[in-house]
Motif scaffolding. Sequence first.
Motif, mmCIF file in Angstrom:
data_model
loop_
_atom_site.group_PDB
_atom_site.id
_atom_site.type_symbol
_atom_site.label_atom_id
_atom_site.label_comp_id
_atom_site.label_asym_id
_atom_site.label_seq_id
_atom_site.Cartn_x
_atom_site.Cartn_y
_atom_site.Cartn_z
ATOM 1 N N UNK A 15 4.797 5.618 13.227
ATOM 2 C CA UNK A 15 3.570 6.412 13.143
ATOM 3 C C UNK A 15 3.742 7.601 12.205
ATOM 4 N N UNK A 16 4.877 8.281 12.287
ATOM 5 C CA UNK A 16 5.121 9.427 11.408
ATOM 6 C C UNK A 16 5.147 8.976 9.951
ATOM 7 N N UNK A 17 5.890 7.917 9.665
ATOM 8 C CA UNK A 17 6.017 7.436 8.281
ATOM 9 C C UNK A 17 4.669 6.936 7.763
ATOM 10 N N UNK A 18 3.959 6.169 8.559
ATOM 11 C CA UNK A 18 2.666 5.627 8.125
ATOM 12 C C UNK A 18 1.684 6.759 7.803
ATOM 13 N N UNK A 19 1.604 7.774 8.662
ATOM 14 C CA UNK A 19 0.706 8.896 8.405
ATOM 15 C C UNK A 19 1.137 9.645 7.149
ATOM 16 N N UNK A 20 2.431 9.855 6.974
ATOM 17 C CA UNK A 20 2.937 10.553 5.791
ATOM 18 C C UNK A 20 2.589 9.766 4.526
ATOM 19 N N UNK A 21 2.706 8.449 4.585
ATOM 20 C CA UNK A 21 2.343 7.618 3.428
ATOM 21 C C UNK A 21 0.851 7.739 3.121
ATOM 22 N N UNK A 22 0.017 7.721 4.151
ATOM 23 C CA UNK A 22 -1.429 7.857 3.932
ATOM 24 C C UNK A 22 -1.756 9.210 3.316
ATOM 25 N N UNK A 23 -1.141 10.270 3.820
ATOM 26 C CA UNK A 23 -1.375 11.607 3.277
ATOM 27 C C UNK A 23 -0.920 11.695 1.827
ATOM 28 N N UNK A 24 0.238 11.123 1.535
ATOM 29 C CA UNK A 24 0.764 11.153 0.170
ATOM 30 C C UNK A 24 -0.174 10.410 -0.776
ATOM 31 N N UNK A 25 -0.649 9.233 -0.368
ATOM 32 C CA UNK A 25 -1.595 8.484 -1.213
ATOM 33 C C UNK A 25 -2.879 9.285 -1.434
ATOM 34 N N UNK A 26 -3.365 9.949 -0.398
ATOM 35 C CA UNK A 26 -4.596 10.729 -0.526
ATOM 36 C C UNK A 26 -4.430 11.867 -1.523
ATOM 37 N N UNK A 27 -3.265 12.511 -1.528
ATOM 38 C CA UNK A 27 -3.008 13.609 -2.457
ATOM 39 C C UNK A 27 -2.845 13.078 -3.866
ATOM 40 N N UNK A 57 9.024 18.432 3.614
ATOM 41 C CA UNK A 57 8.812 17.254 4.455
ATOM 42 C C UNK A 57 7.367 16.780 4.407
ATOM 43 N N UNK A 58 7.221 15.458 4.337
ATOM 44 C CA UNK A 58 5.898 14.835 4.456
ATOM 45 C C UNK A 58 5.573 14.535 5.911
ATOM 46 N N UNK A 59 6.593 14.434 6.743
ATOM 47 C CA UNK A 59 6.456 14.188 8.170
ATOM 48 C C UNK A 59 7.682 14.724 8.880
ATOM 49 N N UNK A 60 7.566 14.918 10.179
ATOM 50 C CA UNK A 60 8.645 15.541 10.949
ATOM 51 C C UNK A 60 8.807 14.809 12.280
ATOM 52 N N UNK A 61 10.051 14.685 12.708
ATOM 53 C CA UNK A 61 10.364 14.172 14.037
ATOM 54 C C UNK A 61 11.200 15.244 14.728
ATOM 55 N N UNK A 95 0.814 -1.214 0.000
ATOM 56 C CA UNK A 95 0.000 0.000 0.000
ATOM 57 C C UNK A 95 0.845 1.261 0.000
ATOM 58 N N UNK A 96 2.129 1.137 0.088
ATOM 59 C CA UNK A 96 3.001 2.308 0.141
ATOM 60 C C UNK A 96 3.029 3.021 -1.197
ATOM 61 N N UNK A 97 3.280 4.314 -1.136
ATOM 62 C CA UNK A 97 3.446 5.116 -2.332
ATOM 63 C C UNK A 97 4.723 4.674 -3.042
ATOM 64 N N UNK A 98 4.752 4.832 -4.372
ATOM 65 C CA UNK A 98 5.938 4.470 -5.144
ATOM 66 C C UNK A 98 7.124 5.352 -4.769
ATOM 67 N N UNK A 99 6.866 6.580 -4.374
ATOM 68 C CA UNK A 99 7.921 7.510 -3.975
ATOM 69 C C UNK A 99 8.053 7.483 -2.456
ATOM 70 N N UNK A 100 9.266 7.291 -1.946
ATOM 71 C CA UNK A 100 9.419 7.301 -0.475
ATOM 72 C C UNK A 100 9.019 8.660 0.101
ATOM 73 N N UNK A 101 8.394 8.633 1.261
ATOM 74 C CA UNK A 101 8.040 9.885 1.917
ATOM 75 C C UNK A 101 9.298 10.527 2.474
ATOM 76 N N UNK A 102 9.247 11.845 2.614
ATOM 77 C CA UNK A 102 10.376 12.627 3.123
ATOM 78 C C UNK A 102 10.096 13.008 4.575
ATOM 79 N N UNK A 103 11.027 12.653 5.437
ATOM 80 C CA UNK A 103 10.903 12.955 6.858
ATOM 81 C C UNK A 103 12.043 13.887 7.257
#
Length: 190
Positions: free
Chosen positions: A176-188, A79-83, A6-14
């Motif tokens: 949690x950060x990566x999973x949420x960023x992936x969900x947001x990226x897929x939604x966009x 960034x798609x997510x931040x720590x 279910x992950x986006x083809x492009x890695x999310x940026x943290x």
Amino acid sequence: MPSDARRSATPVRILAFGGSTRPGSSSEIALRTAAAAAEARGATVELMTGPELLLPLYQPDLSARTEQAHALLASVRSADGIIIASPGYHGAVSGMIKNALDYVEDLRGDARVYLDGRAVGCIGVAHGWQAAVSTLHSLRVVVHALRGWPTPLGVAVNGAEGIARNEPQFVALAEQVVRFAEMQTRAVEA
């Protein structure tokens, strides 16, 4: 369907930023551990620590920004997510971390305002539980005020007890950060 499918083809940026001016501080070690966990989950991670966060005191009425401030803002924008990991200074977020977060005000006119739509994993590290918990709480409040989505798990670390025992929490927070960023990226992308 496995979660990897279910992950986006492009890695999310943290963006992982924090620590203190002391190289190898407990808060920097905590941040690096969480960043490594995000990378292990497939994210592209940018790390900004200590000297990279020594910015002039934020002044909203001045438009001139240093090269380091521009770099921080560009990293937040992309960034798609931040720590964020902050040491606890007198029971609150350190001045260096708070000042870096104050610069996010410069994103007020962006299409994606402040930290909007981004999960933000918060880590508070202090020498004692009371300061660690209050640092974590104040960091989550600032992130929320900047329209970020503090992850359900925030990690308070009592540096007096060492940080190695918190590694599973850093991993869970990063996931949690990566999973949420992936969900947001897929939604966009949809």
